[in-house]
Each structure stands twice: as C-alpha cells, then as structure tokens.
Design a protein around this motif. Sequence first.
Motif, PDB file in Angstrom:
ATOM      1  N   TYR A   1       0.815  -1.217   0.000  1.00 21.49           N
ATOM      2  CA  TYR A   1       0.000   0.000   0.000  1.00 21.49           C
ATOM      3  C   TYR A   1       0.847   1.266   0.000  1.00 21.49           C
ATOM      4  O   TYR A   1       0.434   2.293  -0.531  1.00 21.49           O
TER       5      TYR A   1
ATOM      6  N   ARG B   1      -8.979  -1.455  -1.497  1.00 23.21           N
ATOM      7  CA  ARG B   1      -8.047  -0.395  -1.877  1.00 23.21           C
ATOM      8  C   ARG B   1      -7.009  -0.959  -2.840  1.00 23.21           C
ATOM      9  O   ARG B   1      -6.441  -2.016  -2.608  1.00 23.21           O
TER      10      ARG B   1
ATOM     11  N   GLU C   1      -9.563   3.922  -3.885  1.00 25.02           N
ATOM     12  CA  GLU C   1      -8.761   4.485  -2.796  1.00 25.02           C
ATOM     13  C   GLU C   1      -9.364   4.144  -1.438  1.00 25.02           C
ATOM     14  O   GLU C   1      -8.690   4.228  -0.431  1.00 25.02           O
ATOM     15  N   GLY C   2     -10.596   3.837  -1.399  1.00 27.14           N
ATOM     16  CA  GLY C   2     -11.365   3.620  -0.177  1.00 27.14           C
ATOM     17  C   GLY C   2     -12.780   4.059  -0.484  1.00 27.14           C
ATOM     18  O   GLY C   2     -13.506   3.366  -1.181  1.00 27.14           O
TER      19      GLY C   2
END
Length: 131
Positions: free
Chosen positions: A5, A85, A104-105
């Motif tokens: 990430y 994500r 991204e979320g």
Amino acid sequence: MVRDYEALHLFVASHMRTPFAWGEHDCVTFAAGAVQALTGEDPLAVYRGQWRSAAEATRLIASLGGLEAAVGAVLTPVAPGHAQRGDVAGWRDLEGRLQLAIVEGDTLVGPGERGQERLPRSAMVLAWSAG
C-alpha cells in the motif's frame, strides 16, 4: 500475494498533476501502473506502448473484445461492493463509455485532463482484483 500500500500511495501521489496522455497516462496505463506498484506485476506488459491516440486505443480495445473483456483477461472480476483499496474500478462517463480508476477507499482516482480526478465509490459499476 502481499499488497504494498505504501508503493501504491507513492504511485498515486507521483501522478497527482500528470496530465492525460494517450498511451502514457490514460485510464488504462494509470490503472496498470497502480496494480504494478501494489503487486509488483504489470498486467499491461504485453500491450504497453501499442497506442498513442484515442483511435489506436479504440482499435486495440476492440480487438480484445472491449475494455471489460480486456481487463477481465488479466485481472479477476469482483463485485464492486467487495473491491478493496488498490483494485481496479470501472465507471461510466457521461457518454456511457467504460473508464478505469483505482479504488482508494471511499473514492476512486484516475487521470483527468489536468491531473487526477476523484469520484465517489458509488460511481463504480465494475471491479477487478489487483491480486
């Protein structure tokens, strides 16, 4: 497969102001670059560099059965509600064309004319697991 990430975040941040450019920074190359940052594998390796214009991209995508089929050939489809994500999101523009972004979320991020653009997660109509 372990998802990196931090590498994904750095990839997205490094392209914050990169303008749209066919074959260099379009929705396909951005999504593939994000997957590569996240997983270390380039899902676009075989096709990278094969288009530099909208017409060339359209011809290549058509030869692969459309964008949904092309992405589905290299990434595993998942229900949009299960996308995590870093996964690739498909959304439709105002003309109904499928576009790609990265989850991204709560938002999706992808290239725009002057840099990155964000959409609400609710814009996602398709999704593929990055790995």
